[in-house]
Design an enzyme around this catalytic site. Structure first.
Site, PDB file in Angstrom:
ATOM      1  N   HIS A  69       0.099 -50.618 -79.906  1.00 23.63           N
ATOM      2  CA  HIS A  69       0.413 -49.855 -81.128  1.00 23.63           C
ATOM      3  C   HIS A  69      -0.333 -48.518 -81.117  1.00 23.63           C
ATOM      4  O   HIS A  69      -1.432 -48.420 -81.681  1.00 23.63           O
ATOM      5  CB  HIS A  69      -0.012 -50.654 -82.365  1.00 23.63           C
ATOM      6  CG  HIS A  69       0.805 -51.868 -82.617  1.00 23.63           C
ATOM      7  ND1 HIS A  69       1.962 -51.841 -83.354  1.00 23.63           N
ATOM      8  CD2 HIS A  69       0.651 -53.152 -82.213  1.00 23.63           C
ATOM      9  CE1 HIS A  69       2.481 -53.062 -83.417  1.00 23.63           C
ATOM     10  NE2 HIS A  69       1.699 -53.866 -82.719  1.00 23.63           N
TER      11      HIS A  69
ATOM     12  N   GLU B 280       0.156 -46.037 -82.838  1.00 17.34           N
ATOM     13  CA  GLU B 280       0.059 -45.424 -84.177  1.00 17.34           C
ATOM     14  C   GLU B 280      -1.325 -45.581 -84.806  1.00 17.34           C
ATOM     15  O   GLU B 280      -1.737 -44.765 -85.626  1.00 17.34           O
ATOM     16  CB  GLU B 280       1.132 -46.009 -85.111  1.00 17.34           C
ATOM     17  CG  GLU B 280       1.015 -47.498 -85.450  1.00 17.34           C
ATOM     18  CD  GLU B 280       1.765 -48.414 -84.492  1.00 17.34           C
ATOM     19  OE1 GLU B 280       1.999 -48.006 -83.337  1.00 17.34           O
ATOM     20  OE2 GLU B 280       2.104 -49.542 -84.895  1.00 17.34           O
TER      21      GLU B 280
ATOM     22  N   CYS C 166       5.602 -51.925 -79.592  1.00 16.86           N
ATOM     23  CA  CYS C 166       5.403 -53.375 -79.513  1.00 16.86           C
ATOM     24  C   CYS C 166       6.754 -54.093 -79.534  1.00 16.86           C
ATOM     25  O   CYS C 166       7.444 -54.114 -78.523  1.00 16.86           O
ATOM     26  CB  CYS C 166       4.459 -53.831 -80.620  1.00 16.86           C
ATOM     27  SG  CYS C 166       3.632 -55.378 -80.191  1.00 16.86           S
TER      28      CYS C 166
HETATM   29  N1  GLN Z   1       6.601 -60.369 -82.180  1.00 20.11           N
HETATM   30  C1  GLN Z   1       6.228 -59.714 -80.971  1.00 20.11           C
HETATM   31  C2  GLN Z   1       5.084 -60.399 -80.265  1.00 20.11           C
HETATM   32  O1  GLN Z   1       4.405 -61.205 -80.843  1.00 20.11           O
HETATM   33  C3  GLN Z   1       5.869 -58.257 -81.249  1.00 20.11           C
HETATM   34  C4  GLN Z   1       4.622 -58.106 -82.054  1.00 20.11           C
HETATM   35  C5  GLN Z   1       4.474 -56.753 -82.679  1.00 20.11           C
HETATM   36  O2  GLN Z   1       5.418 -55.973 -82.759  1.00 20.11           O
HETATM   37  N2  GLN Z   1       3.279 -56.447 -83.167  1.00 20.11           N
HETATM   38  O3  GLN Z   1       4.846 -60.146 -79.105  1.00 20.11           O
END
Ligand code: GLN
Length: 550
Positions: A507, A509, A381
């Protein structure tokens, strides 16, 4: 109708109530029973999505896009069942619902009270868990510790459930802690006695006590707890702190808890089959060869903030016969020139998810290091977004390239707010959340890792790769190996000409399981192992930092 197991906590928090509830789920699943697990969180936030990781640790995301307590991650990893938004209930949700009903006039002029209106709403939410799958057993964990003011309505609701669904269909498990007095070398049962007394004052008599402890517990101690707390001696189960949480179901099983629950609830269960789990835990214990990976985070002093990443890395490492050693590197330190000695000794770098500007530049530096030193890199992300920022700055020469999350005035917003986020005012529950399909592009690391044409992965973000830069990225060796089905949204970016530099907007994970590591994590670990082997051949002492540590 399912049977219910209610897990409460006493004495202190943070003794592993969530892992215990998850482990009970595994014991029942091992007996062929269908299990669902729910966490009741007595705080006033509607969900943990807007809370700081310092308050809450990781926010776990379910397939249907709920932002939930990290214990749901334990539940999913232990039971291998996907949970949904009914599985995490907070006081905030309960009150929001009751108050909106009151505003609609649903209560026909009645006075709204904690009992019965709030408790009824709590019971309604408990009844919703896993409804469509018709579970045999629903495990309900009440967050916090008995005696907390916030927890009272939840405890009252689960007390009422004994009458509502019948005594034979409910089981109350209380998880406590036995403090050790160093001066006399004794484990003390008094706090457990007090917390059980508190619970009985509310009208709940626990049938099982799990006594968490850092020291061996004698029969005398468990017998004493049984006597004072009016619990069968066989149902007082000591649970010593372990460095491997996957051991917990086996400890509870070997102490007879599985059979005790089956008898108490009259469950129609088969013989327990924990063979695969036992083999896995044995394998974890036997692995000797280390593999060192750096996790570049903003909350490294708070490991719970990255718990699913840590678990996913270790699942993949175990499957490849490696004992994972994570170097937790604070990205802010890298900005000050500190922590770089760590990066020199690891065989892989992970940049996990995150929000806000603090520590971002350190993450960009780590991505640059990984790219220029051929160190396998996995970006999750935000980790994918910083990888794109680094690529733009140093390969495309766009010096001030950035995400508009960190610099709204940047001349090169390679990461930008998603179009449908522009009019979003509220922060809670408004990100792009939950499962979305990602189509893989053949001939890429990602496609090779997954081995299938498309995948569904869990998301939690507001920003995305800016398509205005797609062509120049590709011209300079970036590959967009995963895209949304309409091709508009970049889901995975990777760098060609590098052993493994892959970042996902989602994500992965959250979908890793101890016995089924996630393909992207497996591919990353494989690349790290290849680097380790290469360095060993070249005579680089790969365990250097370990010796320094010792
Ligand atoms: N802050 C970034 C976004 O909102 C990444 C979010 C995250 O890593 N979950 O896109």
């Amino acid at each position: 109708m399912p049977k219910y197991i209610f897990c409460t906590g006493g004495v202190v928090s943070s003794v592993g109530k969530g892992v215990t509830a998850a482990a009970i789920g595994r014991l029942l699943k091992a007996r062929g029973l269908k299990v669902a697990i729910q966490k009741l969180d007595p705080y006033l936030n509607v969900d943990p999505g807007t809370m700081s990781p310092y308050q809450h640790g990781e926010v776990f995301v379910t397939v249907d896009g709920a932002e939930t307590d990290l214990d749901l991650g334990h539940y999913e990893r232990f039971t291998d069942e996907n949970l949904d938004r009914t599985c995490n209930v907070t006081t905030g949700q309960i009150y929001a619902e009751v108050i909106s009903k009151e505003r609609r006039g649903d209560y026909l002029g009645g006075t709204i009270q904690v009992i019965p209106h709030i408790t009824n709403e709590i019971k309604r939410r408990i009844a919703l868990v896993g409804k469509q799958d018709e579970p045999d057993v629903v495990i309900v964990e009440v967050g916090g510790t008995v005696g907390d003011i916030e927890g009272q309505p939840f405890l009252e609701a689960i007390r009422q459930m004994r009458t509502d669904v019948g005594r034979d269909n409910t089981l109350y498990v209380h998880v406590t802690f036995l403090p050790y007095i160093g001066a006399t070398g004794e484990l003390k049962t008094k706090p457990t006695q007090h917390s059980v007394r508190e619970l009985r004052g509310i009208g709940i008599q626990p049938q099982v006590i799990i006594a968490r402890t850092d020291h061996p517990v004698s029969r005398d101690i468990t017998n004493k707890i049984a006597l004072f707390c009016d619990v069968e001696p066989q149902a007082v189960i000591p649970l010593k702190t372990t460095d491997n949480i996957y051991q917990v179901p086996l400890e509870l099983e070997d102490a007879g808890l599985g059979n005790f629950i089956v008898r108490q609830l009259g469950l129609n269960a088969s013989e327990p089959d924990l063979n695969e789990w036992r083999d896995l835990v044995r394998q974890m214990r036997q692995i000797e060869r280390p593999l060192r990976v750096a996790l570049i985070g903003k909350y490294v002093e708070l490991r719970d903030a990255y718990i699913s990443v840590k678990e996913a890395l270790s699942h993949a490492a175990v499957a490849q016969d490696r004992r994972l050693e994570i170097e937790w590197v604070y990205s802010g330190d890298l900005e000050k020139g500190k922590g770089w000695d760590m990066l020199d000794t690891v065989d892989g770098i992970v940049v996990p998810g995150g929000f806000g500007y603090r520590g971002i530049e350190g993450k960009v530096l780590a991505a640059r290091y990984a790219r220029t030193h051929d160190v396998p890199y996995l970006g999750l992300c935000l980790g994918m977004q910083v990888m794109c920022i680094e690529f733009a700055r140093h390969i495309l020469g766009l010096e001030d390239a950035n995400s508009t999350e960190f610099d709204t005035a940047t001349a090169h917003p390679v990461i930008d707010l998603m179009p449908d986020q522009h009019n979003v005012a509220d922060l809670g529950g408004t990100m792009r959340l939950g499962l979305y399909t990602c189509v893989l592009q053949p001939g890429t690391h990602a496609a090779e890792a997954y081995g299938i044409p498309s995948v569904d992965e869990r998301h939690r973000h507001r920003f995305e790769f800016n398509n205005a830069y797609r062509a120049s990225f590709e011209q300079h060796g970036a590959r967009f190996s995963g895209l949304s089905p309409d091709g508009r949204l970049v889901e995975i970016m990777e760098v060609s000409d590098h052993p493994f530099m892959v970042g996902s907007q989602f994500h992965p994970e959250f979908q890793s399981r101890p016995n089924r590591p996630h393909p992207l994590f497996s591919a990353f670990i494989q690349a790290a192992i290849a680097r380790q082997a290469g360095r060993q051949q070249a005579g680089v002492p790969v365990d250097e930092a370990q010796e320094v540590d010792a």
